[in-house]
Design an enzyme around this catalytic site. Structure first.
Site, PDB file in Angstrom:
ATOM      1  N   VAL A  49       0.455 -11.124   6.440  1.00  0.00           N
ATOM      2  CA  VAL A  49       1.305 -12.312   6.339  1.00  0.00           C
ATOM      3  C   VAL A  49       1.680 -12.889   7.698  1.00  0.00           C
ATOM      4  O   VAL A  49       2.209 -14.002   7.775  1.00  0.00           O
ATOM      5  CB  VAL A  49       2.594 -12.019   5.536  1.00  0.00           C
ATOM      6  N   ASN A  77       0.803  -1.210   0.000  1.00  0.00           N
ATOM      7  CA  ASN A  77       0.000   0.000   0.000  1.00  0.00           C
ATOM      8  C   ASN A  77       0.848   1.277   0.000  1.00  0.00           C
ATOM      9  O   ASN A  77       0.335   2.389  -0.154  1.00  0.00           O
ATOM     10  CB  ASN A  77      -0.957   0.020   1.202  1.00  0.00           C
ATOM     11  N   TYR A 115      15.707  -7.472  12.952  1.00  0.00           N
ATOM     12  CA  TYR A 115      15.449  -7.342  11.518  1.00  0.00           C
ATOM     13  C   TYR A 115      16.498  -8.121  10.713  1.00  0.00           C
ATOM     14  O   TYR A 115      16.174  -8.844   9.770  1.00  0.00           O
ATOM     15  CB  TYR A 115      15.476  -5.864  11.132  1.00  0.00           C
ATOM     16  N   ARG A 161      -1.946  -5.214   4.722  1.00  0.00           N
ATOM     17  CA  ARG A 161      -2.560  -5.619   5.981  1.00  0.00           C
ATOM     18  C   ARG A 161      -3.745  -4.730   6.317  1.00  0.00           C
ATOM     19  O   ARG A 161      -4.779  -5.197   6.796  1.00  0.00           O
ATOM     20  CB  ARG A 161      -1.502  -5.556   7.092  1.00  0.00           C
ATOM     21  N   ASN A 178       7.418  -8.618  -0.212  1.00  0.00           N
ATOM     22  CA  ASN A 178       7.942  -7.317   0.191  1.00  0.00           C
ATOM     23  C   ASN A 178       7.555  -6.934   1.617  1.00  0.00           C
ATOM     24  O   ASN A 178       8.257  -6.143   2.254  1.00  0.00           O
ATOM     25  CB  ASN A 178       7.444  -6.243  -0.788  1.00  0.00           C
ATOM     26  N   LYS A 180      15.967 -11.396   8.122  1.00  0.00           N
ATOM     27  CA  LYS A 180      16.414 -11.429   6.733  1.00  0.00           C
ATOM     28  C   LYS A 180      17.467 -12.515   6.518  1.00  0.00           C
ATOM     29  O   LYS A 180      17.552 -13.109   5.431  1.00  0.00           O
ATOM     30  CB  LYS A 180      16.954 -10.060   6.317  1.00  0.00           C
ATOM     31  N   SER A 235      17.748  -7.921   2.592  1.00  0.00           N
ATOM     32  CA  SER A 235      18.672  -6.884   3.043  1.00  0.00           C
ATOM     33  C   SER A 235      20.074  -7.444   3.192  1.00  0.00           C
ATOM     34  O   SER A 235      20.254  -8.600   3.575  1.00  0.00           O
ATOM     35  CB  SER A 235      18.208  -6.304   4.381  1.00  0.00           C
TER      36      SER A 235
END
Length: 297
Positions: A83, A33, A216, A56, A109, A220, A161
């Protein structure tokens, strides 16, 4: 085809020589979005694919879709998808099957981080892992039966990343596990479980996990490892699995800071997702902008 020439890739993919897709080609983009996800949807739609924008937040997703349609991109559909929730994934997969009968491209994504640029809290580690790793993994596994097995080759592109690179891990045992030639999904899950355990027990800082945006980065790291395992599972088949690090992009996650725009990142992501079948690799990690580098996962 050489991947160290960014402009050559874009020219080859977006001119008639490399155009393998049509309006019947279905691409799904998660977390779309705003930011890179929205830019990817827009670029796919401009190139004539049928695109499913997922988000979401239903209201924000619908507004983003409507805005694209106002710009003349009527080939964009919206469906609400969180998700991090198995029930939402199940509903979405059923809708894709009923509506399109299958899909050709998945761009994972959707992702979250709760840290500012120079912060490194792990307060929301479970949520970050669930959204950035477990969610994309469950969605991918649920959609696998629906990927079309055509000569054009179905594609999965995971937005990842460089923070999830194996060289960011200082713990020798963890590195050894993730670098196994026959790495299994169970071993990846074991590493993730170990990290969350270290967070819960307050020992994550001394256990050799990545030092920047730790939760994070681990999410990844796990996503990259899973992508490698999945690519090997379908090696020689009709499914390509790759990762792309868009770098320091001006998004809400970076509080608008960055060296380039979401549109610039999307241009590269879409070029990778639409590579001609005879030039499409699998199990690769792409990094950076013109020129950019690739390596095996």
């Amino acid at each position: 085809m050489q991947y160290d020439a960014h402009l050559d890739v874009l020219t080859w993919v977006f001119d008639d020589r490399g155009r393998w897709w049509s309006g019947d080609t279905v691409a799904v983009v998660t977390g779309a979005n705003r930011g890179i996800g929205l830019a990817v949807v827009k670029r796919f739609a401009e190139l004539g694919l049928t695109v499913v924008l997922t988000a979401r937040d239903e209201e924000r997703g619908k507004k983003a879709t409507e805005k694209l349609r106002e710009e003349g991109l009527g080939n964009v559909r919206f469906f609400a998808l969180d998700v991090s929730k198995a029930a939402s994934i199940k509903t979405f997969v059923s809708w894709v099957e009923t509506t399109f009968g299958g899909l050709d491209i998945l761009v994972n994504n959707a992702g979250v981080s709760f840290n500012d640029i120079h912060e490194n809290s792990v307060e929301f580690a479970e949520t970050v892992i669930k959204t950035n790793f477990h969610g994309p993994k469950l969605l991918t596994e649920s959609l696998l039966p629906l990927f079309r097995l055509s000569p054009s080759i179905s594609r999965i592109l995971n937005i990842s990343s460089r923070l999830g690179s194996i060289n960011k891990v200082r713990n020798h045992n963890i590195k050894e596990t993730l670098q196994k030639e026959r790495l299994s999904e169970e071993e990846i899950e074991g590493v993730v479980k170990m990290f969350l355990g270290d967070v819960k027990e307050g020992r994550w800082e001394r256990e050799g996990w990545p030092q920047i945006w730790t939760d994070y980065s681990v999410s990844k790291l796990a996503l990259n490892a899973y992508s490698r395992v999945l690519a090997k599972r379908f090696e020689g088949g009709r499914l390509s699995v790759n990762c792309f690090c868009p770098g320091y992009t001006q998004t809400s996650m970076t509080r608008g800071q960055g060296t380039h725009t979401p549109d610039a990142a999307a241009e590269v992501a879409v070029s990778l997702a639409l590579l001609p079948p005879h030039d499409l690799p699998t199990g690769h990690f792409f990094l950076g902008f013109g020129p950019y580098n690739q390596s095996k996962l």
